[in-house]
Design an enzyme around this catalytic site. Structure first.
Site, PDB file in Angstrom:
ATOM      1  N   ASP A 157      -8.946  -0.850  -7.544  1.00  0.00           N
ATOM      2  CA  ASP A 157      -9.586   0.237  -8.302  1.00  0.00           C
ATOM      3  C   ASP A 157      -9.297   1.622  -7.732  1.00  0.00           C
ATOM      4  O   ASP A 157      -9.534   2.620  -8.401  1.00  0.00           O
ATOM      5  CB  ASP A 157     -11.109   0.037  -8.330  1.00  0.00           C
ATOM      6  CG  ASP A 157     -11.514  -1.267  -8.994  1.00  0.00           C
ATOM      7  OD1 ASP A 157     -10.696  -1.828  -9.731  1.00  0.00           O
ATOM      8  OD2 ASP A 157     -12.651  -1.724  -8.755  1.00  0.00           O
ATOM      9  N   GLN A 203      -4.212  -7.902 -14.232  1.00  0.00           N
ATOM     10  CA  GLN A 203      -3.973  -6.722 -13.384  1.00  0.00           C
ATOM     11  C   GLN A 203      -4.141  -7.001 -11.900  1.00  0.00           C
ATOM     12  O   GLN A 203      -3.723  -6.231 -11.057  1.00  0.00           O
ATOM     13  CB  GLN A 203      -4.988  -5.622 -13.725  1.00  0.00           C
ATOM     14  CG  GLN A 203      -4.765  -4.979 -15.032  1.00  0.00           C
ATOM     15  CD  GLN A 203      -6.050  -4.368 -15.568  1.00  0.00           C
ATOM     16  OE1 GLN A 203      -6.295  -3.193 -15.380  1.00  0.00           O
ATOM     17  NE2 GLN A 203      -6.863  -5.150 -16.256  1.00  0.00           N
TER      18      GLN A 203
HETATM   19  N1  LIG Z   1     -17.605 -11.749   2.842  1.00  0.00           N
HETATM   20  C1  LIG Z   1     -18.346 -11.769   1.756  1.00  0.00           C
HETATM   21  N2  LIG Z   1     -19.205 -12.771   1.519  1.00  0.00           N
HETATM   22  C2  LIG Z   1     -19.954 -12.779   0.404  1.00  0.00           C
HETATM   23  N3  LIG Z   1     -19.908 -11.824  -0.512  1.00  0.00           N
HETATM   24  C3  LIG Z   1     -19.078 -10.821  -0.313  1.00  0.00           C
HETATM   25  C4  LIG Z   1     -18.242 -10.738   0.822  1.00  0.00           C
HETATM   26  N4  LIG Z   1     -17.497  -9.607   0.743  1.00  0.00           N
HETATM   27  C5  LIG Z   1     -17.863  -9.015  -0.407  1.00  0.00           C
HETATM   28  N5  LIG Z   1     -18.810  -9.730  -1.030  1.00  0.00           N
HETATM   29  C6  LIG Z   1     -19.457  -9.411  -2.279  1.00  0.00           C
HETATM   30  O1  LIG Z   1     -18.506  -8.918  -3.156  1.00  0.00           O
HETATM   31  C7  LIG Z   1     -18.915  -7.661  -3.653  1.00  0.00           C
HETATM   32  C8  LIG Z   1     -17.680  -6.799  -3.933  1.00  0.00           C
HETATM   33  O2  LIG Z   1     -16.933  -6.632  -2.743  1.00  0.00           O
HETATM   34  P1  LIG Z   1     -15.985  -5.395  -2.521  1.00  0.00           P
HETATM   35  O3  LIG Z   1     -16.694  -4.156  -2.935  1.00  0.00           O
HETATM   36  O4  LIG Z   1     -15.460  -5.500  -1.171  1.00  0.00           O
HETATM   37  O5  LIG Z   1     -14.815  -5.681  -3.488  1.00  0.00           O
HETATM   38  P2  LIG Z   1     -14.039  -4.745  -4.436  1.00  0.00           P
HETATM   39  O6  LIG Z   1     -12.664  -4.597  -3.966  1.00  0.00           O
HETATM   40  O7  LIG Z   1     -14.773  -3.473  -4.689  1.00  0.00           O
HETATM   41  O8  LIG Z   1     -13.917  -5.655  -5.662  1.00  0.00           O
HETATM   42  P3  LIG Z   1     -15.104  -6.160  -6.579  1.00  0.00           P
HETATM   43  O9  LIG Z   1     -16.207  -5.159  -6.394  1.00  0.00           O
HETATM   44  O10 LIG Z   1     -14.522  -6.171  -7.916  1.00  0.00           O
HETATM   45  O11 LIG Z   1     -15.409  -7.532  -6.141  1.00  0.00           O
HETATM   46  C9  LIG Z   1     -19.814  -7.102  -2.573  1.00  0.00           C
HETATM   47  O12 LIG Z   1     -20.687  -6.151  -3.083  1.00  0.00           O
HETATM   48  C10 LIG Z   1     -20.488  -8.324  -2.063  1.00  0.00           C
HETATM   49  O13 LIG Z   1     -21.621  -8.607  -2.832  1.00  0.00           O
HETATM   50  O1  LIG Z   2     -13.457 -10.745 -10.677  1.00  0.00           O
HETATM   51  P1  LIG Z   2     -14.645 -10.258 -11.428  1.00  0.00           P
HETATM   52  O2  LIG Z   2     -15.923 -10.686 -10.828  1.00  0.00           O
HETATM   53  O3  LIG Z   2     -14.530 -10.551 -12.879  1.00  0.00           O
HETATM   54  O4  LIG Z   2     -14.682  -8.673 -11.253  1.00  0.00           O
HETATM   55  C1  LIG Z   2     -13.970  -7.794 -12.032  1.00  0.00           C
HETATM   56  C2  LIG Z   2     -14.017  -6.431 -11.376  1.00  0.00           C
HETATM   57  O5  LIG Z   2     -13.335  -6.474 -10.137  1.00  0.00           O
HETATM   58  C3  LIG Z   2     -12.322  -5.495 -10.113  1.00  0.00           C
HETATM   59  O6  LIG Z   2     -11.141  -6.144 -10.548  1.00  0.00           O
HETATM   60  C4  LIG Z   2     -12.100  -4.981  -8.719  1.00  0.00           C
HETATM   61  O7  LIG Z   2     -13.201  -4.284  -8.254  1.00  0.00           O
HETATM   62  C5  LIG Z   2     -12.788  -4.443 -11.130  1.00  0.00           C
HETATM   63  O8  LIG Z   2     -11.728  -3.630 -11.555  1.00  0.00           O
HETATM   64  C6  LIG Z   2     -13.410  -5.327 -12.183  1.00  0.00           C
HETATM   65  O9  LIG Z   2     -14.421  -4.671 -12.894  1.00  0.00           O
END
Ligand SMILES: Nc1ncnc2c1ncn2[C@@H]1O[C@H](COP(=O)(O)OP(=O)(O)OP(=O)(O)O)[C@@H](O)[C@H]1O
Ligand SMILES: O=P(O)(O)OC[C@H]1O[C@](O)(CO)[C@@H](O)[C@@H]1O
Ligand SMILES: [Mg+2]
EC number: 2.7.1.11
Length: 366
Positions: A142, A291
């Site tokens: 993102d 993506q």
């Molecule tokens: N090691 C972990 N164990 C369990 N849950 C996790 C862990 N790391 C991340 N998460 C969960 O995943 C959520 C999203 O993680 P993170 O923000 O690192 O990912 P991101 O790259 O922003 O992608 P996305 O938000 O789409 O998953 C966190 O808010 C948390 O709730």
């Molecule tokens: O894999 P999930 O839980 O469907 O999450 C999708 C989200 O994760 C991302 O791919 C990464 O943060 C976002 O762009 C998207 O909204």
């Protein structure tokens, strides 16, 4: 001077992202060269918690040699819940952080390298507060992390979306249609903006610039009135019209995740446009997880590899509670807190948006 670590652990958390395996490989190669053992924690940090089905395993240079260009993460990941708010069925969330720390200590882990986005680094920060030595590695498709100039995975996602726009253009041209492409990015419009410019979009709708359907319709009709017979619209999943709401779609939660996630903005925008100009023939594509999957670009492999090496260098220097951060031309370290302080959003008054407008791209905002 602290003694050098003897054992590192590496985990990948949050949504998967092209380049994660390049980080894992780099950490293992650099650590082994320094005589440090590396344990891989499976499924986020679940591998350090009993009864999750995930485990911890030793990673060797031989094992990681072939994974440089492979998408996803060989360790598995999770973006559902956290060790500090663990969910078992319908029971209230419980804190398993101390259990995780005790297990890490029993395994002799001196430093945890936690690769992830804002949510994962919030977990890193809490582990650090409880006494663990943690080094974060930023990742997200993102591009919404403020603590680093760039994140691996973003460029790959932008390339995938741009390729999709190239394909949509040929079918749009053939049918005289307006094609709407919904892309990821949560509450940041980076993927939409970069790929929209690179893919020649006529309209880009992003969360940072609420739009008016009337303006979008007007600008599309202007494009189509100027001798063009087709148009391309890129819609970020988190965009909303002025005074409107973002769209969500239902997903099967698997018992622990949310029952709805962002989704449906493309279809909503199509309906809003059709309400103003019913004569337009519209089709909607939602690119979704395409993506996030697949082979990282050369640049994302390079960036991920450098971040991985520098994470080990930081561990060797005895740094703790830091995030390795891309600050071209170097990879540096910054306090871990910066990863979670604020989301990096597109600046609506910034040069990138101005350049898009300079190309005649509409944001439907005025
Ligand atoms: N090691 C972990 N164990 C369990 N849950 C996790 C862990 N790391 C991340 N998460 C969960 O995943 C959520 C999203 O993680 P993170 O923000 O690192 O990912 P991101 O790259 O922003 O992608 P996305 O938000 O789409 O998953 C966190 O808010 C948390 O709730
Ligand atoms: O894999 P999930 O839980 O469907 O999450 C999708 C989200 O994760 C991302 O791919 C990464 O943060 C976002 O762009 C998207 O909204
Ligand atoms: Mg996140």
């Amino acid at each position: 001077m602290p003694s050098p670590p003897r054992k590192l652990a590496i985990a990948t958390g949050g949504g998967d992202c092209p380049g994660l395996n390049a980080v894992i490989r780099a950490v293992v190669l650099r650590a082994h060269a320094a005589g440090i053992e590396v344990l891989g924690v499976e499924d986020g940090l679940n591998g350090l918690l009993e009864g999750t089905g995930a485990t911890v395993r030793a990673l060797t240079p031989i094992e990681v040699a072939p994974i440089l260009g492979r998408g996803g993460t060989v360790l598995g990941t999770t973006n559902r819940c956290s060790p500090f708010a663990w969910r078992d069925g319908k029971a209230p969330p419980r804190d398993r952080g101390d259990e995780l720390l005790a297990r890490a200590q029993a395994l002799g882990i001196d430093v945890l390298i936690n690769v992830g986005g804002d949510g994962s680094q919030a977990i890193s920060l809490e582990l650090a507060r409880r006494g663990m030595t943690v080094i974060g590695v930023p990742k997200t498709i993102d591009n919404d992390l403020d603590a680093t100039v760039e994140t691996f995975g973003f460029g790959t996602a932008v390339q995938v979306v741009t390729d999709a726009l190239d394909r949509l253009r040929t079918t749009a041209e053939s049918h005289d249609r307006t094609m709407i492409l919904e892309v990821m990015g949560r509450h940041a419009g980076w993927i939409a903006l970069h790929s929209g410019i690179a893919g020649g979009a006529d309209v880009i709708l992003i969360p940072e610039l609420p739009y008016s359907p009337v303006h979008v319709a007007r600008d599309l009709m202007r494009t189509l009135g100027a001798g063009r017979h087709f148009a391309l619209v890129v819609v970020a999943e988190g965009c909303a019209c002025v005074g409107g709401e973002v769209s969500h779609k239902a997903v099967a939660s698997g018992g622990i995740g949310p029952s709805s996630i962002l989704g449906g903005a493309g279809q909503r925008v199509a309906e809003e446009i059709a309400a103003v100009v019913p004569e337009l023939e519209l089709r909607v594509t939602a690119l979704g997880h395409i993506q996030r999957g697949g082979t990282p670009t050369a640049y994302d492999r390079l960036l991920a590899s450098r971040l991985g090496v520098e994470a080990v260098e930081a561990a060797l220097r005895g740094e703790r509670s830091v995030l390795v951060s891309s600050q071209p031309p170097d990879i540096k370290t910054v306090p871990l807190e910066l990863a979670v302080k604020k989301m990096r959003a597109v600046d609506p008054r910034g040069q990138l948006v101005a350049h898009a407008r300079g190309l005649g791209i509409s944001f439907g905002d005025a």
